[in-house]
Write a protein that holds these residues in place. Structure first.
Motif, PDB file in Angstrom:
ATOM      1  N   GLY A  59      -0.219  -2.584   7.161  1.00 46.30           N
ATOM      2  CA  GLY A  59      -0.358  -1.228   7.674  1.00 46.30           C
ATOM      3  C   GLY A  59      -1.735  -0.675   7.447  1.00 46.30           C
ATOM      4  O   GLY A  59      -2.617  -1.353   6.910  1.00 46.30           O
ATOM      5  N   LEU A 114       4.590  -7.764   6.754  1.00 47.18           N
ATOM      6  CA  LEU A 114       4.343  -6.322   6.819  1.00 47.18           C
ATOM      7  C   LEU A 114       2.904  -6.030   6.472  1.00 47.18           C
ATOM      8  O   LEU A 114       2.341  -6.618   5.544  1.00 47.18           O
ATOM      9  N   GLN A 157      -0.628   8.325   2.926  1.00 49.60           N
ATOM     10  CA  GLN A 157      -1.883   7.932   2.250  1.00 49.60           C
ATOM     11  C   GLN A 157      -3.069   8.786   2.711  1.00 49.60           C
ATOM     12  O   GLN A 157      -4.070   8.874   2.013  1.00 49.60           O
ATOM     13  N   ASP A 175       6.324   0.363   0.737  1.00 53.05           N
ATOM     14  CA  ASP A 175       6.088  -0.038   2.137  1.00 53.05           C
ATOM     15  C   ASP A 175       6.383  -1.528   2.323  1.00 53.05           C
ATOM     16  O   ASP A 175       6.933  -1.946   3.333  1.00 53.05           O
ATOM     17  N   GLN A 193      -7.438  -4.773  -0.801  1.00 51.13           N
ATOM     18  CA  GLN A 193      -6.030  -4.449  -1.055  1.00 51.13           C
ATOM     19  C   GLN A 193      -5.376  -5.375  -2.078  1.00 51.13           C
ATOM     20  O   GLN A 193      -4.198  -5.209  -2.409  1.00 51.13           O
ATOM     21  N   ALA A 252       0.480   4.531   7.621  1.00 45.19           N
ATOM     22  CA  ALA A 252       0.662   5.085   6.260  1.00 45.19           C
ATOM     23  C   ALA A 252       0.167   6.530   6.207  1.00 45.19           C
ATOM     24  O   ALA A 252      -0.872   6.840   5.635  1.00 45.19           O
ATOM     25  N   GLN A 275       2.758   2.121  -1.755  1.00 48.50           N
ATOM     26  CA  GLN A 275       2.454   0.977  -0.886  1.00 48.50           C
ATOM     27  C   GLN A 275       3.374  -0.200  -1.215  1.00 48.50           C
ATOM     28  O   GLN A 275       3.762  -0.971  -0.336  1.00 48.50           O
TER      29      GLN A 275
HETATM   30  N1  TRP Z   1      -3.847   0.957   1.832  1.00 48.10           N
HETATM   31  C1  TRP Z   1      -3.970   0.261   3.077  1.00 48.10           C
HETATM   32  C2  TRP Z   1      -5.392   0.508   3.599  1.00 48.10           C
HETATM   33  O1  TRP Z   1      -6.035   1.455   3.212  1.00 48.10           O
HETATM   34  C3  TRP Z   1      -2.969   0.707   4.116  1.00 48.10           C
HETATM   35  C4  TRP Z   1      -1.549   0.340   3.787  1.00 48.10           C
HETATM   36  C5  TRP Z   1      -0.533   1.213   3.556  1.00 48.10           C
HETATM   37  C6  TRP Z   1      -0.991  -0.969   3.676  1.00 48.10           C
HETATM   38  N2  TRP Z   1       0.617   0.575   3.309  1.00 48.10           N
HETATM   39  C7  TRP Z   1       0.384  -0.779   3.383  1.00 48.10           C
HETATM   40  C8  TRP Z   1      -1.507  -2.259   3.792  1.00 48.10           C
HETATM   41  C9  TRP Z   1       1.243  -1.858   3.174  1.00 48.10           C
HETATM   42  C10 TRP Z   1      -0.647  -3.338   3.602  1.00 48.10           C
HETATM   43  C11 TRP Z   1       0.705  -3.135   3.283  1.00 48.10           C
HETATM   44  O2  TRP Z   1      -5.828  -0.235   4.449  1.00 48.10           O
END
Ligand code: TRP
Length: 341
Positions: free
Chosen positions: A27, A25, A64, A155, A170, A61, A152
């Motif tokens: 995002g 996973l 976010q 997620d 991250q 996301a 997150q």
């Molecule tokens: N915070 C990540 C970014 O800004 C985006 C993200 C949201 C993400 N949910 C996630 C990345 C889950 C990995 C897994 O790029």
């Protein structure tokens, strides 16, 4: 705990030595167009893992986005633009699940028990969030900004992902996700595995001004930029007046940033690119970078040309259906473990 990959085989997590062929996973925050930093940081890895047969989940996301906004934003438009970026890069919607986390209620509900497993001090100390707060330059910080790393974690954990392809920034969120999984299991019994990160080819690809490549700083090359836009951005980048091009990040950071970019696009060492340019100077360096970037983007542009907003919306609907099924099941397990039900 950083996973590495062994070409042409599967992803291998060195901590355990085990082959990871399961769920992946990752995002992005749909803030309006992914850039080359995203491409080398995680997108290229996603496409590769998908080709290797991993089950790929990609979360758009959208919550976010509102961490640091005080006006409504056109989220439907931002979401579909991001899905089009994914498809253009070669993510196959038939082999993967692309969804917006706002469309999956049970995923969001996981946030509540997860928040109970994290201290406010831990949230205050998150270096990536601190940096984002600094960059946003606002006088106050929303509670969503401080807690989005916990969201997150939801997620990632809702589908029990084993591997998370991300950029280096991250990593604090991955640490927190593992801490939440571990604490949940200790408190309520085993429900979650511990996901591992998969870092991209480059830690952080710098923007054309030498700062981190970022949408909000306007210093990046977007995957949707036209050949002319790429040329204009690269030509405007700062260099120095020395004719001989060399790769020396400490002494010549501007030149090194351009060489790194060309090297990544061409799959070559930046020092080798410098060697080839020799004494031809900054104008030749920029020509090489422009050609390299446009060469990388050409097939991405071609794939995007055949796609429209309706395609993206249909993919998001399909992805949300699948994600909801999985999230409902995980929430049921969580509720049972917590004796909520
Ligand atoms: N915070 C990540 C970014 O800004 C985006 C993200 C949201 C993400 N949910 C996630 C990345 C889950 C990995 C897994 O790029």
């Amino acid at each position: 705990m950083t996973a590495t990959t062994t070409a042409p085989g599967r992803a291998v997590a060195p901590a355990t030595g085990r082959t990871v062929a399961g769920r992946v996973l990752t995002g992005d925050r749909p803030t309006g167009g992914l850039h080359l930093g995203h491409y080398f940081g995680t997108l290229a890895n996603r496409v590769r893992l998908q080709r290797q047969g991993c089950e790929l989940f990609v979360v758009v996301a959208d919550y976010q986005v509102v961490t640091d906004r005080d006006r409504p934003v056109d989220l439907p438009e931002l979401r579909t633009a991001m899905v089009l970026d994914y498809l253009a890069c070669g993510i196959d919607p038939d082999a993967s699940t692309i969804f917006a986390h706002s469309a999956v209620p049970a995923l969001n509900q996981l946030l509540l028990p997860f928040l109970s497993l994290v201290s406010t001090g831990e949230l205050d100390r998150n270096p990536t969030v601190k940096e984002e707060i600094r960059t946003a330059g606002r006088s106050s910080v929303s509670a969503l900004m401080l807690t989005y790393p916990v969201h997150q974690a939801a997620d990632i954990l809702f589908c029990k992902a084993e591997l998370v392809p991300v950029g280096k920034d991250q990593l604090p969120h991955l640490e927190l996700t593992r801490a939440i999984a571990r604490r949940f299991n200790e408190r309520y019994g085993p429900v979650f595995g511990l996901p591992e990160e998969l870092l991209g080819a480059t830690g952080t690809l710098l923007g054309l001004d030498g700062r981190k490549m970022s949408k909000s700083l306007g210093n990046g090359i977007a995957l949707s930029d036209s050949p002319d836009q790429v040329a204009a951005k690269v030509r405007a980048a700062r260099t120095d007046s020395e004719r001989r091009i060399s790769y020396a990040p400490d002494i010549r950071p501007e030149v090194a940033t351009l060489l790194t970019l060309a090297g990544l696009c061409l799959g070559e060492d930046p020092a080798a690119v410098a060697e080839r340019i020799g004494t031809a100077g900054a104008a030749e360096l920029k020509r090489v970078v422009i050609d390299a970037v446009n060469g990388l983007l050409a097939p991405i542009r071609a794939r995007r040309a055949g796609l429209g907003r309706a395609d993206a919306e249909a993919i998001l609907r399909r992805g949300a259906d699948r994600a909801r099924e999985i999230a409902d099941q995980t929430l049921a397990e969580v509720n049972a473990a917590m004796r909520m039900g």
